[in-house]
Write an enzyme that holds these catalytic residues in place. Sequence first.
Site, PDB file in Angstrom:
ATOM      1  N   CYS A  23       0.804  -1.232   0.000  1.00 52.03           N
ATOM      2  CA  CYS A  23       0.000   0.000   0.000  1.00 52.03           C
ATOM      3  C   CYS A  23       0.832   1.275   0.000  1.00 52.03           C
ATOM      4  CB  CYS A  23      -0.966   0.004   1.180  1.00 52.03           C
ATOM      5  SG  CYS A  23      -2.244  -1.270   1.012  1.00 52.03           S
ATOM      6  N   HIS A  29      -8.909   2.462  -5.192  1.00 54.91           N
ATOM      7  CA  HIS A  29     -10.044   1.758  -4.594  1.00 54.91           C
ATOM      8  C   HIS A  29     -11.332   2.344  -5.148  1.00 54.91           C
ATOM      9  CE1 HIS A  29      -7.647  -0.110  -1.382  1.00 54.91           C
ATOM     10  NE2 HIS A  29      -7.059   1.066  -1.216  1.00 54.91           N
ATOM     11  N   HIS A  67     -12.014  10.224  -8.588  1.00 53.58           N
ATOM     12  CA  HIS A  67     -11.033  10.084  -9.662  1.00 53.58           C
ATOM     13  C   HIS A  67      -9.816  11.000  -9.467  1.00 53.58           C
ATOM     14  CE1 HIS A  67     -14.245   7.777 -11.461  1.00 53.58           C
ATOM     15  NE2 HIS A  67     -13.325   7.245 -12.247  1.00 53.58           N
ATOM     16  N   GLU A 107     -22.027   9.570  12.326  1.00 54.79           N
ATOM     17  CA  GLU A 107     -20.801   8.877  11.932  1.00 54.79           C
ATOM     18  C   GLU A 107     -20.680   8.802  10.423  1.00 54.79           C
ATOM     19  OE1 GLU A 107     -21.899   4.187  12.062  1.00 54.79           O
ATOM     20  OE2 GLU A 107     -21.837   5.214  14.011  1.00 54.79           O
TER      21      GLU A 107
END
Length: 122
Positions: A23, A29, A67, A107
Amino acid sequence: MYKLSVKTEFSAAHNLRNYKGKCEELHGHNWKVEAVISAKKTGANGLAMDFHEIKDLLKEILEELDHKHLNQIDYFRKNNPTSENIARYLFDRLDSQLKKGRVGLSEVTVWESDNCSATYYR
């Protein structure tokens, strides 16, 4: 107490700093995001807040990330673009956009994969 939940997603690339492993390299993702709004009561129309309004606020914030290479966004130049920090960023941004009074942000959860998520809450 009422809880309203809206889910959406965005796609972005990032690489983790101060991390040893895959990573640390640039990768992307399809992030999923859930925002949970709380309210003690509804308005005269029976709504605590219109889902479309929540979606529109969240969409506006996510357009800044969609993006993009997250490391190049000012906030993430200072804060490592981890799922935890993305959740906090989204929480802070959305919280500042919500009407104060009847509703509050409880949250924000961010998934970087189907099985891995981070939640930020007060």
